[in-house]
Every structure is written in C-alpha cells, then in structure tokens.
Design a protein around this motif. Structure first.
Motif, short mmCIF file in Angstrom:
data_model
loop_
_atom_site.label_atom_id
_atom_site.label_comp_id
_atom_site.label_asym_id
_atom_site.label_seq_id
_atom_site.Cartn_x
_atom_site.Cartn_y
_atom_site.Cartn_z
N ASP A 48 -139.40 29.72 44.70
CA ASP A 48 -139.99 29.34 45.98
C ASP A 48 -140.80 28.04 45.93
OD1 ASP A 48 -142.10 32.32 45.99
OD2 ASP A 48 -142.18 30.56 44.71
N PHE A 49 -141.24 27.62 44.75
CA PHE A 49 -141.97 26.34 44.70
C PHE A 49 -141.01 25.18 44.97
CE2 PHE A 49 -140.19 26.19 40.48
CZ PHE A 49 -140.13 24.84 40.15
N THR A 50 -139.73 25.34 44.63
CA THR A 50 -138.77 24.27 44.91
C THR A 50 -138.52 24.14 46.41
OG1 THR A 50 -136.82 25.70 44.69
CG2 THR A 50 -137.64 24.65 42.69
N TYR A 51 -138.62 25.25 47.13
CA TYR A 51 -138.43 25.21 48.58
C TYR A 51 -139.70 24.74 49.28
CZ TYR A 51 -134.95 28.54 46.82
OH TYR A 51 -133.96 29.16 46.10
N ALA A 52 -140.85 25.02 48.69
CA ALA A 52 -142.13 24.66 49.31
C ALA A 52 -142.30 23.16 49.44
CB ALA A 52 -143.29 25.26 48.52
N GLY A 53 -141.62 22.41 48.59
CA GLY A 53 -141.75 20.96 48.65
C GLY A 53 -140.99 20.31 49.80
N LEU A 54 -140.06 21.05 50.41
CA LEU A 54 -139.22 20.46 51.45
C LEU A 54 -140.00 20.01 52.69
CD1 LEU A 54 -136.07 22.78 51.25
CD2 LEU A 54 -136.36 20.47 50.29
N PRO A 55 -140.90 20.84 53.25
CA PRO A 55 -141.63 20.39 54.45
C PRO A 55 -142.47 19.13 54.20
CG PRO A 55 -141.83 22.76 54.20
CD PRO A 55 -141.22 22.24 52.94
N ALA A 56 -142.93 18.95 52.96
CA ALA A 56 -143.78 17.79 52.66
C ALA A 56 -143.00 16.49 52.74
CB ALA A 56 -144.39 17.94 51.27
N ARG A 57 -141.68 16.56 52.73
CA ARG A 57 -140.90 15.33 52.80
C ARG A 57 -140.83 14.78 54.22
NH1 ARG A 57 -141.58 12.50 49.99
NH2 ARG A 57 -139.61 11.33 50.07
N THR A 58 -141.21 15.60 55.22
CA THR A 58 -141.25 15.08 56.60
C THR A 58 -142.22 13.91 56.71
OG1 THR A 58 -140.55 17.18 57.57
CG2 THR A 58 -141.77 15.67 59.00
N PRO A 59 -143.45 14.04 56.17
CA PRO A 59 -144.35 12.87 56.16
C PRO A 59 -144.23 12.04 54.88
CG PRO A 59 -145.58 14.81 55.53
CD PRO A 59 -144.17 15.27 55.79
N LYS A 60 -143.12 12.26 54.14
CA LYS A 60 -142.86 11.51 52.90
C LYS A 60 -143.95 11.75 51.84
CE LYS A 60 -139.19 9.34 54.53
NZ LYS A 60 -139.07 10.01 55.84
N ARG A 61 -144.36 13.02 51.69
CA ARG A 61 -145.38 13.37 50.71
C ARG A 61 -144.76 14.18 49.58
NH1 ARG A 61 -150.73 13.46 52.58
NH2 ARG A 61 -151.19 13.36 50.35
N TYR A 62 -145.51 14.28 48.47
CA TYR A 62 -145.11 15.11 47.33
C TYR A 62 -146.24 16.09 47.02
CZ TYR A 62 -141.66 11.39 46.57
OH TYR A 62 -140.66 10.48 46.74
N ILE A 63 -145.88 17.27 46.56
CA ILE A 63 -146.87 18.29 46.22
C ILE A 63 -146.99 18.39 44.71
CG2 ILE A 63 -147.51 20.72 46.41
CD1 ILE A 63 -145.91 20.88 48.99
N ARG A 64 -148.24 18.42 44.23
CA ARG A 64 -148.50 18.68 42.80
C ARG A 64 -148.79 20.16 42.67
NH1 ARG A 64 -146.50 13.70 41.86
NH2 ARG A 64 -147.67 12.17 43.10
N PHE A 65 -147.91 20.89 42.05
CA PHE A 65 -148.06 22.34 41.96
C PHE A 65 -148.86 22.74 40.74
CE2 PHE A 65 -144.26 21.86 44.56
CZ PHE A 65 -144.49 22.79 45.57
N MET A 66 -149.69 23.77 40.92
CA MET A 66 -150.37 24.39 39.80
C MET A 66 -149.45 25.46 39.26
SD MET A 66 -154.31 24.64 41.18
CE MET A 66 -154.96 24.76 39.48
N ALA A 67 -149.12 25.37 37.97
CA ALA A 67 -148.17 26.31 37.36
C ALA A 67 -148.67 26.73 35.99
CB ALA A 67 -146.79 25.67 37.23
N LYS A 68 -148.27 27.91 35.57
CA LYS A 68 -148.77 28.43 34.30
C LYS A 68 -148.36 27.53 33.13
CE LYS A 68 -144.98 31.76 33.82
NZ LYS A 68 -144.67 33.21 33.69
N LYS A 69 -149.21 27.48 32.14
CA LYS A 69 -149.05 26.57 31.00
C LYS A 69 -147.72 26.78 30.28
CE LYS A 69 -151.38 25.37 26.66
NZ LYS A 69 -150.31 25.85 25.74
N GLU A 70 -147.22 28.00 30.29
CA GLU A 70 -145.97 28.30 29.58
C GLU A 70 -144.81 27.46 30.11
OE1 GLU A 70 -148.66 31.76 28.98
OE2 GLU A 70 -148.12 30.44 30.66
N VAL A 71 -144.83 27.14 31.40
CA VAL A 71 -143.77 26.31 31.98
C VAL A 71 -143.81 24.91 31.38
CG1 VAL A 71 -142.84 25.35 34.12
CG2 VAL A 71 -143.83 27.64 34.12
#
Length: 262
Positions: A48-71
C-alpha cells in the motif's frame, strides 16, 4: 527534480498496468503543492505504500516514507530506499528516526507515516501511535489523512501474494488537512491523534460503501461478512506474534552471551 524517484514511479505505474490494477483516487487536491505535511496512511498490505504515492503526483510531490530498518538492510530494497531518501525506523532507537522525520518536515518535505505501526489483520483501523501527531506539532505542519482500500487483496500478512494480472480495484481517498495546535501537551496530542483516527475511520467507511466485497473472502472484514479476523482476534494474534519475537530475540541474546563467555 528527482530523476531516480520519477523513474521508480514510472516503473511502478507500468507494473500496476500489467497487473490490471484499477485506481479510484479522490481528494488528491488536498495534498499541498508546497511545504511540509505528515501523510497518515492506514496499513492493510505490504504494497500500500506504493499506491499511497500516487495522489502526491497530482501536485508533483514525492513522499518520504518511514519504514522499518529491515527494509533498508535488504540488499535489494535497501539501496532503493536510501536513494529515494525514505526514513529508516529502528525500533530500538526510535528517537533518531523521529528526529529525521521532523527535520524533513521542517525542510518542506511530505513524510508518510503508518500510525497503526503494523498491518491490520482485521483490515479495520487499529489504535494509533501518537508519533504522527507529535511530529506535526513539533514541525508546525498539517496532517493529511489518507485511506486505501483493496491493497490487502494484492499482498497482505498471512496470505499468498497476488502480483499477477488480477484487475484488482484499489480505492484511495485523501482528506482535508488537519492542523495541529501551535503548542500541545500530552492531552492535546492524544486528542489530535484521535481526531486523525476518527477522520480516517470515516474515510475508510466511505471507500468501503461502494466497493464490491466478496462474501467470506479473506480480505473482507468480518463486519462486512468476510473471513478476516475481528479486531479482537487480530489483536490477540498480534500480541502472540510480538511475544514470540521477543522470546526469540531473548534466546539469541542468551546464545550470543554464552558464546562470548565460552
């Protein structure tokens, strides 16, 4: 300009097209065109984090996600996460990731946060951690609530991946900004956290209202006649899993100490 992030998004869109995913996005205009904001997202699946970034492209923005260190420790995903400037979360040193997130927000970045901390096995909104509210208060930025429905059908905890062409519909709603008080004590932070949770609960119910649910399906909440566990059952499963992981960590530490003593 962020050519690497833009390229990754382009590749992701190609994968979504091949999978036949059908997105219905509402409220993308609520993401600010500039300035920092905490993007709070419900957590039902691994993708779902890959889908969450889609709306941010409307204003041409990028999201910095907080993700567990193991990733970030993974040899494949780690380099990608670092070049996209996402934020590693080490649960043993949470203060560092919190500080990094606040710094990003103050510099005008969008920071994606999962207030539930872990995937909701029941697919209902779980209780929220207060970190998102604290970040918003400290950085002086709004919270933008986002809910996603359907991501759990692609890949979620305890069920096989469905990464082929499934033609899965995925609904995304972005809510209006929720502004924190200029200064907040513990009570105010708790109230802000609950306001965000209640808002996202309402948004999720709105997405579910017109979504086609299959009776008895594992990805459908028990409340809607599905086979998912109830909130209470899911909480018990999470507690048992956390206990098992804690015992395993303790056993590893004991073994390492024993080896050192030997």
């Amino acid at each position: 300009m962020e050519p690497v992030y833009r390229t990754i998004i382009g590749l992701a869109r190609t994968v979504f097209f091949v999978q036949g995913l059908k997105f219905d996005v509402t409220g993308a205009e609520n993401i600010p065109a500039q300035g920092g904001a905490v993007i709070t997202i419900n957590h039902t699946g691994y993708m779902d984090f890959t889908y969450a970034g889609l709306p941010a492209r409307t204003p041409k923005r990028y999201i910095r996600f907080m993700a567990k260190k193991e990733v970030f420790d993974n040899p494949i995903s780690g380099p990608i996460m670092r070049v996209l400037r996402h934020i590693p979360v080490d649960r043993g040193a949470g203060a560092d990731s919190y500080k990094a997130a606040v710094d990003y927000l103050r510099r005008g970045e969008l920071v994606g946060v999962y207030p539930e901390a872990t995937i909701s096995r029941s697919f209902e909104i779980k209780e929220f951690k207060s970190g998102a509210a604290r970040m918003a208060v400290e950085a002086g930025v709004p919270i933008i609530p986002m809910t996603i429905w359907g991501a759990q059908r692609v890949w979620t905890k305890g069920h096989p991946k469905r990464l082929g062409r499934t033609n899965t519909p995925i609904s995304i709603a972005v809510g209006k900004p929720i502004f924190p008080p200029a200064e907040a004590d513990e009570k105010a932070v708790a109230e802000l956290t609950e306001t965000v949770r209640a808002t996202m609960q309402d948004m999720l119910l709105g997405l579910q209202k017109d979504y086609p649910h299959e009776p008895g399906a594992y990805w459908v909440p028990a409340r809607l006649g599905g086979g998912a566990p109830t909130r209470e059952e899911a909480d018990a499963m999470d507690a048992a899993e956390a206990k098992a992981k804690a015992e395993a960590r303790a056993a590893r530490r004991a073994a390492e100490t024993g080896d050192a003593d030997a």
